[in-house]
Write an enzyme that holds these catalytic residues in place. Sequence first.
Site, PDB file in Angstrom:
ATOM      1  N   ARG A  32       9.852 -18.696   7.979  1.00 40.41           N
ATOM      2  CA  ARG A  32      10.680 -19.634   7.181  1.00 40.41           C
ATOM      3  C   ARG A  32      11.957 -20.177   7.831  1.00 40.41           C
ATOM      4  O   ARG A  32      12.496 -20.949   7.777  1.00 40.41           O
ATOM      5  CB  ARG A  32      11.122 -18.895   5.887  1.00 40.41           C
ATOM      6  CG  ARG A  32      10.292 -19.628   4.556  1.00 40.41           C
ATOM      7  CD  ARG A  32      10.755 -18.899   3.096  1.00 40.41           C
ATOM      8  NE  ARG A  32      10.676 -17.444   3.452  1.00 40.41           N
ATOM      9  CZ  ARG A  32      10.807 -16.534   2.456  1.00 40.41           C
ATOM     10  NH1 ARG A  32      10.760 -17.060   1.363  1.00 40.41           N
ATOM     11  NH2 ARG A  32      10.589 -15.423   2.627  1.00 40.41           N
ATOM     12  N   LYS A  90      -3.293  -5.565   5.675  1.00 48.36           N
ATOM     13  CA  LYS A  90      -3.719  -4.719   4.699  1.00 48.36           C
ATOM     14  C   LYS A  90      -1.970  -4.508   3.954  1.00 48.36           C
ATOM     15  O   LYS A  90      -1.203  -4.678   4.691  1.00 48.36           O
ATOM     16  CB  LYS A  90      -4.190  -3.279   4.877  1.00 48.36           C
ATOM     17  CG  LYS A  90      -3.112  -2.315   5.668  1.00 48.36           C
ATOM     18  CD  LYS A  90      -3.107  -1.047   5.151  1.00 48.36           C
ATOM     19  CE  LYS A  90      -2.337  -0.676   4.119  1.00 48.36           C
ATOM     20  NZ  LYS A  90      -1.169   0.037   4.433  1.00 48.36           N
ATOM     21  N   GLU A  97       3.069  12.492   7.201  1.00 43.81           N
ATOM     22  CA  GLU A  97       4.209  11.556   7.698  1.00 43.81           C
ATOM     23  C   GLU A  97       5.572  12.271   7.565  1.00 43.81           C
ATOM     24  O   GLU A  97       5.798  12.789   6.366  1.00 43.81           O
ATOM     25  CB  GLU A  97       4.197  10.176   7.267  1.00 43.81           C
ATOM     26  CG  GLU A  97       2.900   9.418   7.424  1.00 43.81           C
ATOM     27  CD  GLU A  97       3.207   7.932   7.145  1.00 43.81           C
ATOM     28  OE1 GLU A  97       3.458   7.007   7.862  1.00 43.81           O
ATOM     29  OE2 GLU A  97       3.000   7.520   5.842  1.00 43.81           O
ATOM     30  N   ASP A 109      -1.335   2.547  -0.647  1.00 39.96           N
ATOM     31  CA  ASP A 109      -0.837   2.375   0.776  1.00 39.96           C
ATOM     32  C   ASP A 109      -1.694   2.971   1.808  1.00 39.96           C
ATOM     33  O   ASP A 109      -1.917   2.506   3.065  1.00 39.96           O
ATOM     34  CB  ASP A 109       0.638   2.725   0.802  1.00 39.96           C
ATOM     35  CG  ASP A 109       1.260   2.627   2.122  1.00 39.96           C
ATOM     36  OD1 ASP A 109       1.378   1.289   2.699  1.00 39.96           O
ATOM     37  OD2 ASP A 109       1.853   3.428   2.847  1.00 39.96           O
ATOM     38  N   HIS A 152      -6.759   3.294   4.705  1.00 39.95           N
ATOM     39  CA  HIS A 152      -7.015   4.331   5.849  1.00 39.95           C
ATOM     40  C   HIS A 152      -7.993   5.555   5.681  1.00 39.95           C
ATOM     41  O   HIS A 152      -8.667   5.937   6.275  1.00 39.95           O
ATOM     42  CB  HIS A 152      -5.511   4.462   6.555  1.00 39.95           C
ATOM     43  CG  HIS A 152      -4.678   3.745   6.770  1.00 39.95           C
ATOM     44  ND1 HIS A 152      -5.057   2.221   7.451  1.00 39.95           N
ATOM     45  CD2 HIS A 152      -3.332   3.331   6.714  1.00 39.95           C
ATOM     46  CE1 HIS A 152      -3.983   1.557   7.485  1.00 39.95           C
ATOM     47  NE2 HIS A 152      -2.881   2.198   7.093  1.00 39.95           N
ATOM     48  N   LYS A 205       4.653  11.105   2.319  1.00 37.34           N
ATOM     49  CA  LYS A 205       5.790  10.790   3.310  1.00 37.34           C
ATOM     50  C   LYS A 205       6.694  11.847   3.006  1.00 37.34           C
ATOM     51  O   LYS A 205       6.672  12.644   2.176  1.00 37.34           O
ATOM     52  CB  LYS A 205       6.466   9.529   2.849  1.00 37.34           C
ATOM     53  CG  LYS A 205       5.560   8.208   2.637  1.00 37.34           C
ATOM     54  CD  LYS A 205       6.184   7.208   3.656  1.00 37.34           C
ATOM     55  CE  LYS A 205       5.261   5.899   3.472  1.00 37.34           C
ATOM     56  NZ  LYS A 205       4.584   5.700   4.847  1.00 37.34           N
TER      57      LYS A 205
HETATM   58  C1  BG6 Z   1       0.742   1.854   7.114  1.00 35.74           C
HETATM   59  C2  BG6 Z   1       1.404   1.903   5.983  1.00 35.74           C
HETATM   60  O1  BG6 Z   1      -0.414   1.130   6.919  1.00 35.74           O
HETATM   61  O2  BG6 Z   1       0.461   2.865   7.953  1.00 35.74           O
HETATM   62  C3  BG6 Z   1       2.668   2.867   6.161  1.00 35.74           C
HETATM   63  O3  BG6 Z   1       1.824   0.842   5.065  1.00 35.74           O
HETATM   64  C4  BG6 Z   1       2.277   4.282   7.038  1.00 35.74           C
HETATM   65  O4  BG6 Z   1       3.257   3.403   4.984  1.00 35.74           O
HETATM   66  C5  BG6 Z   1       1.660   3.618   8.242  1.00 35.74           C
HETATM   67  O5  BG6 Z   1       3.567   4.562   7.446  1.00 35.74           O
HETATM   68  C6  BG6 Z   1       0.956   5.095   8.920  1.00 35.74           C
HETATM   69  O6  BG6 Z   1       0.529   4.634  10.275  1.00 35.74           O
HETATM   70  P1  BG6 Z   1       0.303   5.553  11.639  1.00 35.74           P
HETATM   71  O7  BG6 Z   1      -0.096   4.596  12.722  1.00 35.74           O
HETATM   72  O8  BG6 Z   1       1.939   5.805  11.968  1.00 35.74           O
HETATM   73  O9  BG6 Z   1      -0.184   6.675  11.288  1.00 35.74           O
END
Ligand code: BG6
Length: 486
Positions: free
Chosen positions: A46, A145, A213, A232, A237, A336
Amino acid sequence: LPVASFDCTVFGATGDLTMRKLLPALYHRHRDRQFPDTSRIIGAARGQLDDDGFRRQAEAALRQHLPADALEAATLQEFLAQLHYRPIEGSGEGGWETLAATLAERPGQVRPFYLATSPELYGPICQRLARHGALSPQARVVLEKPIGHDLTSARDINRAVGEVLPEAQTFRIDHYLGKETVQNLMALRFANPIFERLWHADMIDHVQITVAEEVGIGGRGGYYDRAGALRDMVQNHMLQLLCLLAMESPISLDPDAVRDEKVKVLRALKPIAPHEAHLATVRGQYTAGAIAGQPVPGYRQDLGGEASLTESFVALKLQINSWRWAGVPFYLRTGKRLPRKVSEIIIEFRTPPFSIFPREAVGMQPNRLLIRLQPEEGMRLEMMTKEPGPGGLHLRPTGLDISFEKTFGQRYPDAYERLLMDVVRGNTTLFMRRDEVEMAWQWVEPILQGWTDRPETPRPYAAGSWGPTAAIAMIERDGRTWYESL
Ligand code: BG6
């Protein structure tokens, strides 16, 4: 392998994903000379920027996200010269003609469109691209995603996109599928028959998948608080990892052959009904704590002090209804602000049916296969051995280790590098097909429903811990325990 010259349009060009992941990935591929210099990367968003304004933003992002030794001045300048910018209204009419005219300058080019925007815009953007004649046979549209927020919205998006774009040109990205070690799961399983013979309920006691994470929700609170860990990380994943781990051998590496087998796993997932959700899952939310000795705020503080029932951690137990997997529990957890970033799969094998060793042969443990996806990618097979020495028969677990870094000793391309080049090549193997995404939502949705029917405050866990104690209790009720390999 070099790819053809392309005109890649990135929608959401000034957003976090583009700056943090896509531009660095394209820069690395440029640095390795994988695509011709005639390629163009056209940012669209934008903001009223010109090419130079976008290049300045991109340069700042590359300097922030890439190690200094990857940024040679000449290479950087060449790369920036390939960047362009066209202001656009994703859900309005402004800017489309100019973008279409820019693309029409080079009609035969491979034309990736990367939609790094909010998913509500996927349908409208594709429809507008079609209306302006931009969806040539060389077009490939990448959808980030999450595809939607639930099954209905995912179906709506897939329908709107499918009206103007064939499935073979639709690339639903799950960047976990681009990680080297995730692809290695296929090699592990289907190039090593010794494991495949053991990959069965007769031999496997249970499977654990942990995606932990250190980071919190950072500046993504607006998105994350509406999503939560189940949407998420699990819906995409983690279910993708599960599919690769649990699927039958595909008849070839053909995209549909692989995706057919993954879909069968998703179809075989035993549903968790809404009324069972509170027993089969644990939701957590981090409170203030410390990571690597540094104090960090809690989830609600990260959100700016708002009350929230969104989970930043989820653990769940699932089953696969098939001959291969009947009776084998799969325990999944992700969160997280856990102690460290680690993604790992643990396959725990059954114990010997009868032990000939006396009780004093302490330390008896089941065989385990650990697959470390990140960091320090590798594998370890834990086996029982006799402790050396004359002092009696003492057993202890020892590991057969493979470290990918030590074995191959090279930089691993980031998942996005691999996947972006697959888009240019037109190879959909590592992308999710429409039915995969919908099937994954179909399994997740009753859990979300159960949570809505019976709202609970997520269980608190201190940042820097392994999640709420209820997640530990969940697996311990089954006489098992979360295994930490480090
Ligand atoms: C993303 C999520 O798809 O994957 C994030 O939206 C997450 O919240 C991330 O932190 C993790 O990816 P990676 O490659 O760092 O394990």
